[in-house]
Design a protein around this motif. Structure first.
Motif, short mmCIF file in Angstrom:
data_model
loop_
_atom_site.label_atom_id
_atom_site.label_comp_id
_atom_site.label_asym_id
_atom_site.label_seq_id
_atom_site.Cartn_x
_atom_site.Cartn_y
_atom_site.Cartn_z
N PRO A 245 0.81 -1.23 0.00
CA PRO A 245 0.00 0.00 0.00
C PRO A 245 0.84 1.27 0.00
O PRO A 245 0.50 2.25 -0.66
CB PRO A 245 -0.82 -0.12 1.29
N GLU A 246 1.97 1.26 0.74
CA GLU A 246 2.80 2.47 0.78
C GLU A 246 3.39 2.78 -0.60
O GLU A 246 3.50 3.94 -0.99
CB GLU A 246 3.95 2.31 1.78
N ILE A 247 3.78 1.72 -1.33
CA ILE A 247 4.34 1.91 -2.67
C ILE A 247 3.26 2.42 -3.62
O ILE A 247 3.50 3.31 -4.44
CB ILE A 247 4.95 0.61 -3.21
N LEU B 122 1.18 9.60 -5.76
CA LEU B 122 1.73 10.92 -5.47
C LEU B 122 2.80 11.30 -6.49
O LEU B 122 2.91 12.47 -6.89
CB LEU B 122 2.30 10.95 -4.06
N ARG B 123 3.59 10.33 -6.92
CA ARG B 123 4.62 10.62 -7.93
C ARG B 123 3.98 11.11 -9.22
O ARG B 123 4.46 12.07 -9.83
CB ARG B 123 5.47 9.38 -8.20
N GLU B 124 2.91 10.45 -9.64
CA GLU B 124 2.22 10.87 -10.85
C GLU B 124 1.66 12.28 -10.68
O GLU B 124 1.78 13.13 -11.58
CB GLU B 124 1.10 9.89 -11.19
N PHE B 125 1.05 12.54 -9.52
CA PHE B 125 0.47 13.86 -9.28
C PHE B 125 1.54 14.94 -9.31
O PHE B 125 1.38 15.98 -9.97
CB PHE B 125 -0.25 13.87 -7.93
N PHE B 126 2.65 14.70 -8.62
CA PHE B 126 3.68 15.73 -8.55
C PHE B 126 4.48 15.85 -9.84
O PHE B 126 5.09 16.90 -10.08
CB PHE B 126 4.60 15.48 -7.35
#
Length: 247
Positions: free
Chosen positions: A51-53, A59-63
């Motif tokens: 889940p953390e990954i 979040l990586r995609e969003f940022f």
């Protein structure tokens, strides 16, 4: 070459360098993830991840999008040029992402190879040729905006053109999530003992792409091309005539 044109060319060059660099960073992250989760090569269904990954990937995609928007905004004060810069960076980033993966991993095997494009809000999937075509359309639109804005300081995208542009983008978006949503709703009644969030995760791990909705995709592409044609037609007139047309 006048100073303004020279500055414009340098800005475009640096945007190109930034986008290519982002493409490499994106592909390098995927190389690491595939080494961990797909040591024998990427394929569907997706391997279960912690889940953390998963949250980190969201979040990586969003940022990544935040980075593109930020550079597009600080590179110019003009709203339309900011829009063009966003399109240009995003498209170059996407194209070089695949170029670097091909160089490093020898993947994709062909333009027909299926890939997972985004995870927000649900998995986007398609043969890799589909997003590449859209990327070239985005580059074409961005360059047209640059060129027309340079010739015509009264450049604008009218409501009718925005409707076609947004409508085409929505159709393309629906195309990319169509196969997954079809799978999801067909199999929604499976795993009835699971809560919705857990069921969503389990079904995502069971999902294998079956068919791409090419007819809807082609309609979306045609709508985008129509929007570009209308933008060009509206703004390619001499500036005096254009000013009269909008007065």
């Amino acid at each position: 070459m006048n100073p303004i044109q020279n500055r414009k060319n340098w800005t475009l060059l640096w945007l190109l360098i930034f986008a290519i660099s982002m493409g490499f960073f994106e592909s390098s992250i995927v190389v690491y993830l595939r080494e961990i989760y797909y040591p024998e090569g990427f394929n569907f269904p997706l391997s279960p991840i912690e889940p953390e990954i998963a949250v980190t990937e969201f979040l990586r995609e969003f940022f990544s999008l935040v980075m593109i928007v930020s550079v597009a905004v600080i590179s110019t004060r003009n709203l339309y040029k900011r829009f063009a810069n966003f399109l240009f960076i995003f498209a170059i980033w996407d194209i070089f992402y695949y170029i670097f993966l091909k160089i490093i991993l020898g993947w994709p095997a062909s333009f027909a190879t299926w890939d997972i494009l985004f995870l927000i809000p649900v998995p986007w999937t398609s043969p890799v040729i589909a997003p590449i075509i859209i990327s070239f359309i985005m580059i074409a639109l961005s360059l047209i905006i640059y060129q027309l804005h340079h010739k015509n300081t009264s450049f604008e995208i009218k409501a009718r053109e925005w409707i076609f542009l947004v409508g085409g983008a929505v159709l393309i978006f629906v195309t990319f999530i169509w196969d997954y949503l079809t799978f999801f709703f067909t199999n929604y009644n499976k795993h009835t003992h699971l809560e919705f969030q857990e069921k969503l995760r389990v079904l995502s791990n069971e999902y294998q792409p079956i068919s791409f909705n090419w007819p809807l995709y082609i309609i979306g592409v045609l709508v985008l091309i129509i929007s570009i044609f209308l933008i060009y037609k509206t703004n390619s007139k001499p500036e005096e005539n254009h000013n009269q047309a909008i007065s």
